[in-house]
Design an enzyme around this catalytic site. Sequence first.
Site, PDB file in Angstrom:
ATOM      1  N   ARG A   1      -7.214   8.881   2.039  1.00 16.95           N
ATOM      2  CA  ARG A   1      -5.829   8.842   1.546  1.00 16.95           C
ATOM      3  C   ARG A   1      -5.596   7.438   1.014  1.00 16.95           C
ATOM      4  NH1 ARG A   1      -0.334   8.943   4.189  1.00 16.95           N
ATOM      5  NH2 ARG A   1      -1.399   8.005   5.953  1.00 16.95           N
TER       6      ARG A   1
ATOM      7  N   GLU B   1       4.938  -3.657  12.400  1.00 15.95           N
ATOM      8  CA  GLU B   1       3.948  -2.604  12.114  1.00 15.95           C
ATOM      9  C   GLU B   1       2.777  -3.298  11.457  1.00 15.95           C
ATOM     10  OE1 GLU B   1       4.054   0.532  12.865  1.00 15.95           O
ATOM     11  OE2 GLU B   1       6.134   0.799  13.444  1.00 15.95           O
TER      12      GLU B   1
ATOM     13  N   ARG C   1      11.025   3.776   5.438  1.00 13.42           N
ATOM     14  CA  ARG C   1      10.899   3.899   6.892  1.00 13.42           C
ATOM     15  C   ARG C   1      11.759   2.864   7.616  1.00 13.42           C
ATOM     16  NH1 ARG C   1       4.711   4.277   8.776  1.00 13.42           N
ATOM     17  NH2 ARG C   1       4.950   2.088   9.248  1.00 13.42           N
TER      18      ARG C   1
ATOM     19  N   GLU D   1       8.555   3.202  14.419  1.00 12.58           N
ATOM     20  CA  GLU D   1       9.387   3.652  13.308  1.00 12.58           C
ATOM     21  C   GLU D   1       9.289   5.169  13.239  1.00 12.58           C
ATOM     22  OE1 GLU D   1       7.867   1.369   9.911  1.00 12.58           O
ATOM     23  OE2 GLU D   1       9.466  -0.084  10.252  1.00 12.58           O
TER      24      GLU D   1
ATOM     25  N   CYS E   1      -3.100   1.658   6.757  1.00 11.69           N
ATOM     26  CA  CYS E   1      -3.260   1.029   8.082  1.00 11.69           C
ATOM     27  C   CYS E   1      -3.843   2.032   9.069  1.00 11.69           C
ATOM     28  CB  CYS E   1      -1.928   0.513   8.575  1.00 11.69           C
ATOM     29  SG  CYS E   1      -0.650   1.783   8.499  1.00 11.69           S
TER      30      CYS E   1
ATOM     31  N   ASN F   1       0.799  -1.235   0.000  1.00 12.13           N
ATOM     32  CA  ASN F   1       0.000   0.000   0.000  1.00 12.13           C
ATOM     33  C   ASN F   1       0.829   1.281   0.000  1.00 12.13           C
ATOM     34  OD1 ASN F   1       0.685  -0.384   2.703  1.00 12.13           O
ATOM     35  ND2 ASN F   1      -1.221   0.486   3.460  1.00 12.13           N
TER      36      ASN F   1
HETATM   37  P1  NAD Z   1       0.317  -8.876   4.050  1.00 12.39           P
HETATM   38  O1  NAD Z   1       0.526  -9.152   5.503  1.00 12.39           O
HETATM   39  O2  NAD Z   1      -0.504  -9.800   3.271  1.00 12.39           O
HETATM   40  O3  NAD Z   1       1.732  -8.807   3.309  1.00 12.39           O
HETATM   41  C1  NAD Z   1       2.771  -7.968   3.764  1.00 12.39           C
HETATM   42  C2  NAD Z   1       4.094  -8.520   3.277  1.00 12.39           C
HETATM   43  O4  NAD Z   1       4.294  -9.799   3.884  1.00 12.39           O
HETATM   44  C3  NAD Z   1       4.173  -8.738   1.770  1.00 12.39           C
HETATM   45  O5  NAD Z   1       5.474  -8.437   1.340  1.00 12.39           O
HETATM   46  C4  NAD Z   1       3.908 -10.243   1.635  1.00 12.39           C
HETATM   47  O6  NAD Z   1       4.487 -10.796   0.472  1.00 12.39           O
HETATM   48  C5  NAD Z   1       4.608 -10.750   2.885  1.00 12.39           C
HETATM   49  N1  NAD Z   1       4.175 -12.059   3.343  1.00 12.39           N
HETATM   50  C6  NAD Z   1       2.952 -12.635   3.227  1.00 12.39           C
HETATM   51  N2  NAD Z   1       2.978 -13.869   3.801  1.00 12.39           N
HETATM   52  C7  NAD Z   1       4.230 -14.045   4.294  1.00 12.39           C
HETATM   53  C8  NAD Z   1       4.878 -15.098   5.005  1.00 12.39           C
HETATM   54  N3  NAD Z   1       4.248 -16.216   5.335  1.00 12.39           N
HETATM   55  N4  NAD Z   1       6.170 -14.929   5.343  1.00 12.39           N
HETATM   56  C9  NAD Z   1       6.825 -13.809   5.045  1.00 12.39           C
HETATM   57  N5  NAD Z   1       6.272 -12.775   4.376  1.00 12.39           N
HETATM   58  C10 NAD Z   1       4.983 -12.895   4.016  1.00 12.39           C
HETATM   59  O7  NAD Z   1      -0.219  -7.373   3.974  1.00 12.39           O
HETATM   60  P2  NAD Z   1      -0.609  -6.524   2.683  1.00 12.39           P
HETATM   61  O8  NAD Z   1      -1.929  -6.987   2.189  1.00 12.39           O
HETATM   62  O9  NAD Z   1       0.536  -6.451   1.731  1.00 12.39           O
HETATM   63  O10 NAD Z   1      -0.740  -5.063   3.338  1.00 12.39           O
HETATM   64  C11 NAD Z   1      -1.862  -4.645   4.010  1.00 12.39           C
HETATM   65  C12 NAD Z   1      -1.699  -4.813   5.516  1.00 12.39           C
HETATM   66  O11 NAD Z   1      -0.541  -4.112   5.952  1.00 12.39           O
HETATM   67  C13 NAD Z   1      -2.858  -4.216   6.268  1.00 12.39           C
HETATM   68  O12 NAD Z   1      -3.204  -5.070   7.330  1.00 12.39           O
HETATM   69  C14 NAD Z   1      -2.283  -2.905   6.810  1.00 12.39           C
HETATM   70  O13 NAD Z   1      -2.917  -2.403   7.942  1.00 12.39           O
HETATM   71  C15 NAD Z   1      -0.878  -3.301   7.075  1.00 12.39           C
HETATM   72  N6  NAD Z   1      -0.026  -2.112   7.127  1.00 12.39           N
HETATM   73  C16 NAD Z   1       0.447  -1.712   8.344  1.00 12.39           C
HETATM   74  C17 NAD Z   1       1.220  -0.568   8.416  1.00 12.39           C
HETATM   75  C18 NAD Z   1       1.746  -0.079   9.737  1.00 12.39           C
HETATM   76  O14 NAD Z   1       2.630   0.753   9.714  1.00 12.39           O
HETATM   77  N7  NAD Z   1       1.260  -0.550  10.858  1.00 12.39           N
HETATM   78  C19 NAD Z   1       1.519   0.162   7.262  1.00 12.39           C
HETATM   79  C20 NAD Z   1       1.022  -0.294   6.045  1.00 12.39           C
HETATM   80  C21 NAD Z   1       0.247  -1.438   5.984  1.00 12.39           C
END
Ligand code: NAD
Length: 494
Positions: A295, A267, A176, A475, A301, A168
């Site tokens: 946004r 995060e 970061r 972060e 998130c 996203n």
């Molecule tokens: P996701 O958890 O599906 O994937 C995130 C990353 O993890 C990707 O690179 C993915 O390829 C990897 N991944 C998936 N399975 C894995 C595994 N088993 N082992 C290692 N890596 C693995 O999340 P997404 O759909 O890409 O992003 C959306 C999520 O991210 C939402 O829940 C959002 O709230 C969160 N997010 C949090 C923050 C924060 O700062 N807290 C910021 C941005 C997004």
Amino acid sequence: MNIMQHNILDDEDDVNFQSFSHGLFIGGKWVEGGSGRQIRVIDPSTEAVISAVPDATADDALAAVEAAAAAAKGWRKTPPRKRSDILRRCYELMIERAEMLAMLISLENGKALRDARGEVAYAAEFFRWNSEEAVRIIGDFGIAPSGSNHIIVEYQPIGVCVLITPWNFPAAMAARKIAPALAAGCTVILKPATETPLTAYALAALYKEAGVPDGVVNVITTTTPGPVTNAMLNDPRVRKLSFTGSTAVGRTLLAEASKTVLSCSMELGGNAPLIVFDDANLEPAVEGAMVAKMRNAGAACTAANRLYVQAGIYPRFVDALTRRMEALCVGPGTDPATECGPMITAKAVAKIDGLVKDAVSRGAKVLCGGEKPSVRGFFYPPTVLVDVPADAAMAHEEIFGPVAAITRFDTEEEVIDKANDTEYGLAAYVFTKDISRGMEVSRRIEAGMVALNRGLVSDPAAPFGGMKHSGLGREGGSHGVLEFTEPQYLALGR
Ligand code: NAD
């Protein structure tokens, strides 16, 4: 819903997006990877394939660990001022190339160009901020209470770090982590999301140009993140995992990291409440809600997931917000007129659609949007729902889309209980003219970040992170760089 559609690649043929897929970036070189497979990169606005990147294997990941470990000694010994200068150069190059980077982000992620421009500025700022932090990682010095020795604390680089980021914010989430890790003297392997790999590779080339030595930053992409990441986490040379993504994946990674007692920063997901009290100024509250909700078309998130509006201002707020949501221009991210781009995948659209249908089946009313359009591209319209009941799935899960779910409340106590009724605790928003009440309510909300009378919390100079199931660690700010250090205490005899 009127969706503007055209193929932006025809308009932007001066930018060759194919040129960002050279290979995996390991040890400062572009390599093919062992699987011979490619990951197709899709433009979510058109569903067209725009590029392809290699699909790394566990052996490729271990080659990246090898490169990061080989570069670690030299980078750790590099004087902080030199590290600072290189990070500053990364910042300058990102600002120089901001428009191209924003276009690339919009293309592969779908977000509106104006959001992508904001993301590039935000990402670059992590390099500027951490170039300043690199020369200010100051330890502690004191005398033990017994008087027998000095206590000296030095913040040492933690070592090789594995960084995993979501789709996203493809530039900012990586920046970061990379900027503070490098400031602290660490080397890294970045595994970006498969949906948005081009930005990560474009930035890897930029860091090299800025003077980041080979092996200090490595980037690999894979369709098998589980085994590929586990291979790295179980390598004794790796000392840190910094993850941004969903809480579900974060839990899996924490379990894996427990085997090697790896230092983890997490995060994770959010479910931010946005509270509007009767005494709030209407226009700024609506504007703040639009920023907090829309946004990135709601795919943040920190996005306001639950809007709680006090009974006295409720009709006026709902009316004004609905008018703003209806008027948003939906279209391809790369079109400068777009205010709300597509979602990342068809699966993301189906999830949002399911959450809306679930809420409606439990009594919520649709004031605008609410219907998945039959068009090319992963679009979902800006939607306003009112009377969303507490048992609706969207009250507990991240919507991650352009849906404003509004509920009326009467008292302060009631809304604080509602706001805290979630496993998450990342961000929250409060709107009131009464600052002392606003501060008191903010303190009682279980969230790592609270925005009072504004719709934006993120700032590279402030600690970003969540309470409860939203994460571990922070972060940004002066906290961010310390996540990539180990304090070593030296007892010096007097
Ligand atoms: P996701 O958890 O599906 O994937 C995130 C990353 O993890 C990707 O690179 C993915 O390829 C990897 N991944 C998936 N399975 C894995 C595994 N088993 N082992 C290692 N890596 C693995 O999340 P997404 O759909 O890409 O992003 C959306 C999520 O991210 C939402 O829940 C959002 O709230 C969160 N997010 C949090 C923050 C924060 O700062 N807290 C910021 C941005 C997004």
